[in-house]
Design an enzyme around this catalytic site. Sequence first.
Site, PDB file in Angstrom:
ATOM      1  N   THR A 236       0.981  -1.055   0.110  1.00 13.75           N
ATOM      2  CA  THR A 236       0.016  -0.160  -0.022  1.00 13.75           C
ATOM      3  C   THR A 236       1.315   1.604   0.009  1.00 13.75           C
ATOM      4  O   THR A 236       1.772   1.338   1.169  1.00 13.75           O
ATOM      5  CB  THR A 236      -1.184   0.475   1.204  1.00 13.75           C
ATOM      6  OG1 THR A 236      -1.629   1.300   1.138  1.00 13.75           O
ATOM      7  CG2 THR A 236      -0.040  -0.464   2.666  1.00 13.75           C
ATOM      8  N   ILE A 237       0.616   2.396  -0.550  1.00 15.10           N
ATOM      9  CA  ILE A 237       1.426   3.454  -0.824  1.00 15.10           C
ATOM     10  C   ILE A 237       0.635   3.873   0.225  1.00 15.10           C
ATOM     11  O   ILE A 237       1.790   5.254   0.535  1.00 15.10           O
ATOM     12  CB  ILE A 237       0.805   4.918  -1.702  1.00 15.10           C
ATOM     13  CG1 ILE A 237      -0.675   4.957  -2.140  1.00 15.10           C
ATOM     14  CG2 ILE A 237       1.286   3.941  -3.012  1.00 15.10           C
ATOM     15  CD1 ILE A 237      -1.015   6.294  -2.690  1.00 15.10           C
ATOM     16  N   ASP A 238      -0.174   4.275   1.099  1.00 21.80           N
ATOM     17  CA  ASP A 238      -0.383   4.710   2.369  1.00 21.80           C
ATOM     18  C   ASP A 238       0.319   3.908   3.551  1.00 21.80           C
ATOM     19  O   ASP A 238       0.564   4.664   4.701  1.00 21.80           O
ATOM     20  CB  ASP A 238      -1.885   4.038   3.113  1.00 21.80           C
ATOM     21  CG  ASP A 238      -2.927   4.584   1.705  1.00 21.80           C
ATOM     22  OD1 ASP A 238      -2.737   5.395   0.733  1.00 21.80           O
ATOM     23  OD2 ASP A 238      -3.782   3.284   1.943  1.00 21.80           O
TER      24      ASP A 238
ATOM     25  N   ARG B 135       1.073  33.084  -4.133  1.00 22.65           N
ATOM     26  CA  ARG B 135      -0.808  32.713  -3.287  1.00 22.65           C
ATOM     27  C   ARG B 135      -0.443  31.290  -2.095  1.00 22.65           C
ATOM     28  O   ARG B 135       1.338  30.999  -2.733  1.00 22.65           O
ATOM     29  CB  ARG B 135      -0.882  31.808  -4.673  1.00 22.65           C
ATOM     30  CG  ARG B 135      -1.100  32.500  -5.858  1.00 22.65           C
ATOM     31  CD  ARG B 135      -2.030  31.840  -6.716  1.00 22.65           C
ATOM     32  NE  ARG B 135      -2.257  32.912  -7.861  1.00 22.65           N
ATOM     33  CZ  ARG B 135      -2.810  32.421  -9.212  1.00 22.65           C
ATOM     34  NH1 ARG B 135      -1.913  31.671  -9.411  1.00 22.65           N
ATOM     35  NH2 ARG B 135      -3.576  33.075  -9.674  1.00 22.65           N
TER      36      ARG B 135
ATOM     37  N   MET C  58      -2.494  11.023  -1.218  1.00 19.15           N
ATOM     38  CA  MET C  58      -3.809  10.297  -0.787  1.00 19.15           C
ATOM     39  C   MET C  58      -3.253   9.432   1.263  1.00 19.15           C
ATOM     40  O   MET C  58      -2.137  10.226   1.839  1.00 19.15           O
ATOM     41  CB  MET C  58      -3.635   9.269  -1.418  1.00 19.15           C
ATOM     42  CG  MET C  58      -4.560   9.156  -2.874  1.00 19.15           C
ATOM     43  SD  MET C  58      -3.659   7.833  -3.673  1.00 19.15           S
ATOM     44  CE  MET C  58      -6.198   8.003  -4.512  1.00 19.15           C
ATOM     45  N   GLY C  59      -4.057   8.375   1.069  1.00 19.58           N
ATOM     46  CA  GLY C  59      -3.417   7.957   2.477  1.00 19.58           C
ATOM     47  C   GLY C  59      -4.344   7.347   3.038  1.00 19.58           C
ATOM     48  O   GLY C  59      -4.013   6.674   4.428  1.00 19.58           O
TER      49      GLY C  59
ATOM     50  N   GLU D 243      -6.114  12.947   2.119  1.00 23.29           N
ATOM     51  CA  GLU D 243      -7.346  13.095   2.169  1.00 23.29           C
ATOM     52  C   GLU D 243      -8.218  12.888   3.481  1.00 23.29           C
ATOM     53  O   GLU D 243      -8.933  13.185   3.063  1.00 23.29           O
ATOM     54  CB  GLU D 243      -7.437  12.061   0.966  1.00 23.29           C
ATOM     55  CG  GLU D 243      -7.035  10.707   1.127  1.00 23.29           C
ATOM     56  CD  GLU D 243      -7.216   9.711   0.447  1.00 23.29           C
ATOM     57  OE1 GLU D 243      -7.416  10.156  -0.837  1.00 23.29           O
ATOM     58  OE2 GLU D 243      -6.877   8.796   0.720  1.00 23.29           O
TER      59      GLU D 243
ATOM     60  N   GLN E  22      -0.153  10.122  -7.722  1.00 26.16           N
ATOM     61  CA  GLN E  22       0.407   9.036  -6.530  1.00 26.16           C
ATOM     62  C   GLN E  22       1.083   7.768  -6.802  1.00 26.16           C
ATOM     63  O   GLN E  22       2.303   6.892  -6.171  1.00 26.16           O
ATOM     64  CB  GLN E  22       0.165   9.154  -5.242  1.00 26.16           C
ATOM     65  CG  GLN E  22       0.503  11.201  -4.784  1.00 26.16           C
ATOM     66  CD  GLN E  22      -0.985  11.691  -4.159  1.00 26.16           C
ATOM     67  OE1 GLN E  22      -0.224  11.359  -2.515  1.00 26.16           O
ATOM     68  NE2 GLN E  22      -1.894  11.719  -4.193  1.00 26.16           N
ATOM     69  N   ARG E  23      -0.204   6.843  -7.209  1.00 27.47           N
ATOM     70  CA  ARG E  23       0.085   5.086  -7.842  1.00 27.47           C
ATOM     71  C   ARG E  23       0.804   5.279  -8.640  1.00 27.47           C
ATOM     72  O   ARG E  23       1.085   3.828  -9.069  1.00 27.47           O
ATOM     73  CB  ARG E  23      -1.033   4.825  -7.076  1.00 27.47           C
ATOM     74  CG  ARG E  23      -1.568   4.954  -5.808  1.00 27.47           C
ATOM     75  CD  ARG E  23      -3.086   3.764  -5.600  1.00 27.47           C
ATOM     76  NE  ARG E  23      -3.608   3.666  -6.049  1.00 27.47           N
ATOM     77  CZ  ARG E  23      -4.817   3.810  -6.513  1.00 27.47           C
ATOM     78  NH1 ARG E  23      -5.550   3.705  -4.895  1.00 27.47           N
ATOM     79  NH2 ARG E  23      -5.281   2.565  -7.516  1.00 27.47           N
TER      80      ARG E  23
HETATM   81  O1  F6P Z   1      -4.925   2.788  -0.314  1.00 27.28           O
HETATM   82  C1  F6P Z   1      -4.182   2.956  -1.543  1.00 27.28           C
HETATM   83  C2  F6P Z   1      -5.525   4.368  -1.989  1.00 27.28           C
HETATM   84  O2  F6P Z   1      -4.497   5.311  -3.305  1.00 27.28           O
HETATM   85  C3  F6P Z   1      -5.783   5.513  -1.046  1.00 27.28           C
HETATM   86  O3  F6P Z   1      -4.607   6.078  -0.451  1.00 27.28           O
HETATM   87  C4  F6P Z   1      -7.070   5.870  -1.613  1.00 27.28           C
HETATM   88  O4  F6P Z   1      -7.881   6.320  -0.573  1.00 27.28           O
HETATM   89  C5  F6P Z   1      -7.816   4.682  -1.771  1.00 27.28           C
HETATM   90  O5  F6P Z   1      -6.675   4.050  -2.599  1.00 27.28           O
HETATM   91  C6  F6P Z   1      -8.304   5.392  -3.525  1.00 27.28           C
HETATM   92  O6  F6P Z   1      -8.955   4.242  -4.020  1.00 27.28           O
HETATM   93  P1  F6P Z   1      -8.936   4.039  -5.314  1.00 27.28           P
HETATM   94  O7  F6P Z   1      -8.229   3.854  -6.477  1.00 27.28           O
HETATM   95  O8  F6P Z   1     -10.304   3.013  -5.584  1.00 27.28           O
HETATM   96  O9  F6P Z   1     -10.192   5.485  -5.723  1.00 27.28           O
END
Ligand code: F6P
Length: 341
Positions: A125-127, A162, A169-170, A221, A273-274
């Site tokens: 998981t990136i989280d 600004r 994410m997370g 988020e 981010q992914r």
């Molecule tokens: O768990 C990884 C994640 O990228 C979270 O950071 C994010 O809240 C969620 O998945 C987003 O999910 P999806 O790709 O289903 O929109």
Amino acid sequence: MKIGILTSGGDCPGLNAVIRGAVLKGVAVHGQQFVGYRDGWRGVVEGDVIELTRGMVQGIAKSGGTILGTSRTNPFENGGGADVVGARMADLGVDAMIAIGGEGTLAAAKRLSDAGIKIVGVPKTIDNDLDATDYTFGFDTAIEIATEAMDRLRTTGESHQRCMIAEVMGRHVGWIALHSGMAVGAHVILIPEQPVSMDQIAGWVKLADDRGRAPLVVVAEGFRTDDMQQAHSEHGLDAFGRPRLGGIANQLAPELEARTGIETRATTLGHIQRGGTPTAFDRVLATRLGMAAIDSVVNGQWGTMVSLRGTEIDHVDFEDALGRLKDVPQHRYDEARILFG
Ligand code: F6P
């Protein structure tokens, strides 16, 4: 022995490196055979597989995404369940499974393991929110991407004087915000573990502005101000019943502008981010975890996942990994907070 591999849940840079590490070690050291399930648990429940040969995994460690596809399908819904999974494995001659996934995937893997399915896990998981592992692959790539994006936000923010808000994410933890925020030198880092008031946020932004800086706010988020009951969510629930987060930066921007009088813009980094190439750190970690998952299978350590402890790879029970979320501890936030304003 024939092993089935699946990638499930949100994709994550490094998934292909895990698949490669597992297949290369399994073939070279143990003479194992492999199939890959298409689209996570959907492929498991429907018996939809591709053969995974050594040739198929050559050179894939550097590729983002997953060659197997993924989904947020729940294996206990839509005609699934442990009996169906066991029957499909028997049909295909699959002896054991390696499930690569996050909290939702590993919870499902645990239920299957409790029901007697031979399954081991690889956390992803990136989280970085899974307990019982120091880091998950994908996290390092995500913070690199977020840091690079925010370096760019800073130059445009400075040109216009600004306030820039970057949403990362997370889900329910603030690791991506904390690390990328520190790396970029943000003036405010807002994380789910630490609700704060709008007054406090505006105060930090004003302090930065008073010093002639263009304030940069990083918000996770899952952050909520101290008067919000829950994190901002406007996209409903996912297949595991969890709220789909996102949009808090856009909520904060007009409020902050009204309080500070500083022109404010919000940017949500989202799935950028992914995506794309994993960092070298993530490729190495993912490869090692993939190879270690083969050890778990060979040793019959069903119901366990591989994990990183310091610099060594360990094997821990699903239960230990799923007991609680690994959130940002108070001292890590206090350390970062010294730099706010
Ligand atoms: O768990 C990884 C994640 O990228 C979270 O950071 C994010 O809240 C969620 O998945 C987003 O999910 P999806 O790709 O289903 O929109």
